[in-house]
Scaffold this motif. Structure first.
Motif, mmCIF file in Angstrom:
data_model
loop_
_atom_site.group_PDB
_atom_site.id
_atom_site.type_symbol
_atom_site.label_atom_id
_atom_site.label_comp_id
_atom_site.label_asym_id
_atom_site.label_seq_id
_atom_site.Cartn_x
_atom_site.Cartn_y
_atom_site.Cartn_z
ATOM 1 N N GLU A 411 0.849 -1.191 0.000
ATOM 2 C CA GLU A 411 0.000 0.000 0.000
ATOM 3 C C GLU A 411 0.885 1.241 0.000
ATOM 4 O OE1 GLU A 411 -3.022 0.729 -0.342
ATOM 5 O OE2 GLU A 411 -4.089 -1.182 -0.160
ATOM 6 N N ALA A 412 0.272 2.360 -0.275
ATOM 7 C CA ALA A 412 1.009 3.624 -0.279
ATOM 8 C C ALA A 412 0.064 4.750 0.082
ATOM 9 C CB ALA A 412 1.644 3.878 -1.640
ATOM 10 N N ALA A 413 0.642 5.879 0.459
ATOM 11 C CA ALA A 413 -0.148 7.067 0.800
ATOM 12 C C ALA A 413 0.630 8.296 0.369
ATOM 13 C CB ALA A 413 -0.436 7.108 2.301
ATOM 14 N N ILE A 414 -0.132 9.352 0.058
ATOM 15 C CA ILE A 414 0.471 10.607 -0.404
ATOM 16 C C ILE A 414 -0.215 11.766 0.308
ATOM 17 C CG2 ILE A 414 0.947 12.101 -2.385
ATOM 18 C CD1 ILE A 414 0.532 9.657 -4.194
ATOM 19 N N VAL A 415 0.572 12.750 0.725
ATOM 20 C CA VAL A 415 0.047 14.015 1.235
ATOM 21 C C VAL A 415 0.802 15.140 0.541
ATOM 22 C CG1 VAL A 415 -0.155 15.545 3.236
ATOM 23 C CG2 VAL A 415 -0.641 13.112 3.484
ATOM 24 N N MET A 556 4.609 13.935 9.461
ATOM 25 C CA MET A 556 5.958 14.072 8.909
ATOM 26 C C MET A 556 5.997 15.104 7.794
ATOM 27 S SD MET A 556 8.238 12.216 10.453
ATOM 28 C CE MET A 556 9.532 11.972 9.235
ATOM 29 N N THR A 557 4.978 15.108 6.948
ATOM 30 C CA THR A 557 4.948 16.087 5.861
ATOM 31 C C THR A 557 4.813 17.493 6.427
ATOM 32 O OG1 THR A 557 3.856 14.408 4.492
ATOM 33 C CG2 THR A 557 3.840 16.667 3.671
ATOM 34 N N VAL A 653 5.039 20.954 -0.526
ATOM 35 C CA VAL A 653 5.671 19.883 0.240
ATOM 36 C C VAL A 653 4.862 18.621 -0.008
ATOM 37 C CG1 VAL A 653 6.504 19.162 2.500
ATOM 38 C CG2 VAL A 653 6.173 21.587 2.006
ATOM 39 N N ALA A 654 5.544 17.513 -0.249
ATOM 40 C CA ALA A 654 4.836 16.252 -0.476
ATOM 41 C C ALA A 654 5.515 15.139 0.288
ATOM 42 C CB ALA A 654 4.790 15.907 -1.969
ATOM 43 N N GLY A 655 4.701 14.240 0.817
ATOM 44 C CA GLY A 655 5.211 13.082 1.526
ATOM 45 C C GLY A 655 4.611 11.810 0.955
ATOM 46 N N TRP A 679 6.750 10.092 -5.549
ATOM 47 C CA TRP A 679 6.892 11.516 -5.212
ATOM 48 C C TRP A 679 7.184 12.325 -6.465
ATOM 49 C CZ3 TRP A 679 10.432 15.468 -5.498
ATOM 50 C CH2 TRP A 679 10.246 16.550 -4.629
ATOM 51 N N ARG A 680 8.116 11.840 -7.291
ATOM 52 C CA ARG A 680 8.448 12.577 -8.517
ATOM 53 C C ARG A 680 7.252 12.649 -9.461
ATOM 54 N NH1 ARG A 680 9.874 10.830 -13.370
ATOM 55 N NH2 ARG A 680 10.314 8.728 -12.605
ATOM 56 N N GLU A 681 6.560 11.523 -9.656
ATOM 57 C CA GLU A 681 5.393 11.532 -10.545
ATOM 58 C C GLU A 681 4.324 12.498 -10.035
ATOM 59 O OE1 GLU A 681 4.897 10.123 -13.416
ATOM 60 O OE2 GLU A 681 6.792 9.022 -13.479
#
Length: 744
Positions: A411-415, A556-557, A653-655, A679-681
């Motif tokens: 799994e993954a998550a993005i903020v 964290m982000t 800012v992205a985490g 993160w780059r995408e």
């Protein structure tokens, strides 16, 4: 004188009355009143003492008899008894129904009091531009009537649910008989499946026969609604009586108005106005034949046919309704053909289902009495940027489709947020379009690994250490009271001798990080991390420097956003303002943003300079964004159970976090791998069309060799610390005092 011959006198008929008066002294025999041979009581039985009927002979004369005559008479008698019993019971039943109808009639209120029957309010979520992107709670778009809705919608409802609506008295015996026949033919019980209920009966059920929900009654709202929908023979009788009372109290259009405002139509929409707004972004007065058919098609199974769950299935159901409308003359052949060829489509907001995780986070973090348990209709303007949200969702899908092996459960998550903590996008899992799901961006507490190291170096820089100060990377052990000897090692199992702090950070070396943490003091490192917003419990031992503590991605982000904004604490937030529907004055504003300063601006700018090297020349090279300066930090925990990449440009800012929900190790994944690519995408899409801006970073002055700071080895004397930039003797004194306080 007697007749002596013995012959009988001839029979002579009595003289018929001639209208003449009888002779004097005579009395005229009154004709015997013909009375019923069956003097009967209320239910047709013979009264005691009543004359019994005379028996007839088999030939029809008096005194005859026989089996056929007896059976025929018995059957006739039974039939007459049944008939008289039936019609009298029928009279009693009609009287009882009339009394029950009269009772319900007396309890029915004015129509306008029945239009909004919700037990709780709704929450409408707006994005940063003020456009609706999500709804929560029971959405009620406003009152509609048969005169204000689109005629296509009114006709679609009648054609679908009750084609004889304007011709019956609330109950349709033909419809009930047909439903029972269909249920039995399909192998179900008589009352299971098709109910044969009229629109009026369905409205009675929506009103729960006048029994309002009572939150203090020990029953949840879901249980209350389930009880109202329960179908038994006695409830069907009650439903029919209540329906007839409604027909006596209200007009047909008033009953249909109540129905249109109270029907549940999926996705939290109560009433057709809310549903039209929810699915099509327009009023119920403006829907087309195809849209009207799709809305009417929801009535049979709102959640199953909701277009937000399966648009193709909802369109197929709508085609059925279009056919019914055409058969019943509500649509011409041309209109029906147009509706089939151009089926209803979801609005942009409904189609995107934007920010499901974000909306859940706002609802969970906001005041409970205005979010989860509101009895009012609430409008919340949020920080969500739907362009950024789409970018994050697309990046997640792209990487999992092209880079992650098939069958992986990872799994993954993005903020994504601004430097002030305003959250612009949130994806809580690889399934991006969900609501009410586990949100890994806000709910998953996971070890941070090397993503924690910037706080170690932030503490050192704030004490005046230079990014070019050196430390020896070599085998290194500490004796920990109660735990024994502890020897940290680098991820590569190699050591690189004397390296600068910048080198140690960009290559994520473990030994130098522990040495710097021990030199500046764990308490100071803990204080800096807490100041930047890490609220989770932090480790006490020397492994603190290696990120053995747990945190959430949003925390964290937000902490990295504090570094970007110049060293001040950040409270991530998603609410700009909250107000009640119809009010212009907000009840509350944002509860986050920039807070107290944690480290100096000079230290923050030098730390950004160090973190830029992570992407341009270090472990995070796969996160590089063409044409943009970017800074960040990779993070991989023990056994690769968690992999992180958190970073920023001058604008965002992205985490990113990646791992398994069951905490099993990832296969071949580190923070500098797939998380860096996600993160780059994400950031490439987020920055598309924006003008590149430089990072607010500052390179340290090159120190003269004899003054280059070095971190001592255990047992060696401490080297003199360099002066803080812009400071003199006072700065050295303050620096030494701080080092004494925090154990440096």
């Amino acid at each position: 004188m007697s007749n002596r011959s013995g012959k009988k006198p001839p029979l002579v008929a009595d003289r018929r009355a001639t209208g003449r008066k009888p002779a004097a002294g005579t009395t005229r025999r009154q004709p015997r009143r013909k009375t019923s041979s069956r003097r009967q009581g209320w239910f047709g039985f013979l009264k005691p003492g009543a004359p019994k009927p005379k028996k007839r002979s088999a030939g029809g004369g008096r005194g005859g008899g026989g089996p056929r005559s007896f059976i025929g008479g018995l059957l006739s008698f039974i039939a007459q008894v049944i008939w008289r019993l039936t019609w009298r019971v029928g009279v009693l039943l009609v009287v009882a129904i009339a009394i029950a109808v009269g009772y319900y009639y007396s309890t029915l209120p004015e129509v306008n009091r029945l239009l909004d029957g919700r037990a709780r309010g709704s929450v409408t979520l707006l994005d940063d531009r003020g456009d609706v992107f999500a709804w929560r709670g029971d959405q009620f778009g406003g009152v509609v009537t048969t005169e204000t809705v689109s005629p296509y919608l009114k006709n679609a409802i009648v054609a679908t649910e009750d084609r004889r609506f304007y011709r019956h008295f609330g109950v349709s015996p033909r419809g009930i008989a047909s439903a029972i026949r269909i249920n039995l033919s399909e192998g179900r019980g008589a009352l299971s499946g098709h109910g044969g209920s009229t629109l009026t009966q369905q409205t009675a059920k929506l009103l729960c026969f006048g029994k309002a929900f009572d939150a203090t009654g020990g029953m949840t709202e879901r249980e209350y609604e389930s009880e109202c929908r329960r179908s038994t023979i006695w409830r069907k009788i009650d439903e029919a009586i209540y329906a007839m009372a409604m027909e006596a109290r209200y007009s047909k259009d008033q009953i249909l108005t109540i129905y249109m405002n109270r029907a549940f139509l999926g996705a939290g929409a109560r009433g057709f106005e809310a549903a039209a707004q929810r699915y099509f972004g327009k009023s119920a007065s403006d829907v087309s034949p195809a849209e009207a058919a799709m809305l009417a098609g929801l009535l049979v199974a709102p959640s199953h046919f909701a277009p937000t769950n399966d648009l193709a299935r909802a369109q197929r159901r709508a085609n059925v309704i279009v056919g019914l409308m055409e058969q019943q003359g509500y649509l011409t052949a041309a209109e029906a053909s147009e509706a089939r060829e151009h089926p209803a489509q979801l609005s942009q907001a409904a189609s995107d289902r934007a920010g499901g995780y974000f909306a859940d986070w706002v609802m969970a973090s906001g005041p409970e009495y205005f979010t989860r348990n509101t009895t009012e209709d609430v409008i919340i303007r949020t920080t969500l940027d739907r362009r950024v949200q789409k970018a994050a969702e697309a990046a997640m899908q792209h990487v999992f489709e092209t880079k992650v092996r098939e069958g992986s459960k990872a799994e993954a998550a993005i903020v994504v947020m601004s430097a002030d903590g305003a959250v612009r996008a949130m994806v809580g899992g690889r399934e991006t379009r969900v609501a009410g799901a586990f949100n890994r961006a806000t709910q998953a507490l996971r070890q941070t690994g090397s993503a924690f190291k910037p706080f170690v170096y932030a503490a050192a820089l704030d004490l005046g250490h230079s990014p070019l100060a050196t430390v020896v990377d070599e085998p290194y052990c500490l004796n920990i009271p109660g735990s024994g000897r502890w020897c940290p090692d680098n991820y590569t199992r190699n050591h690189y001798g004397r390296v600068t702090l910048t080198h140690a950070l960009k290559d994520s070396l473990n030994v130098p990080a522990v040495k710097v943490s021990e030199d500046v003091g764990r308490d100071l490192v803990r204080k800096v991390a807490t100041g930047f917003g890490i609220r989770s419990s932090l480790a006490d031992g020397p492994a603190l420097a290696l990120g053995t503590s747990e945190s959430t991605l949003v925390e964290m982000t937000g902490a990295f956003a504090g570094i970007l904004n110049g060293g001040s604490a950040v409270m991530p937030y998603g609410v700009e303002e909250l107000r009640l529907l119809g009010d212009d004055t907000p009840l509350m504003g944002k509860e986050g943003g920039i807070g107290k300063r944690v480290i100096s601006e000079d230290a923050a700018e030098q730390l950004i300079w160090m973190m830029e090297k992570v992407i341009s020349d270090g472990s995070g090279r796969r996160a590089a964004i063409p044409g943009w300066q970017a800074a960040g930090k990779t993070g991989t925990t023990q056994s690769a159970r968690d992999a992180w990449f958190i970073g920023f440009t001058a604008d965002y800012v992205a985490g990113v976090w990646m791992g398994n929900d069951d905490n099993k190790p990832l296969t071949g994944v580190t923070g500098g791998g797939l998380p860096a690519e996600i993160w780059r995408e994400t950031m490439v899409r987020v920055h598309d069309g924006l003008e590149p801006r430089p990072l607010p970073m500052r390179a340290p002055p090159q120190p003269e060799p004899q003054y280059q700071q070095q971190y001592p080895q255990p047992g060696q004397p401490q080297a003199a610390a360099p002066e803080r930039r812009g400071g003199g003797g006072l700065g050295q004194v303050v620096d030494q005092v701080l080092r004494d306080i925090f154990g440096g």
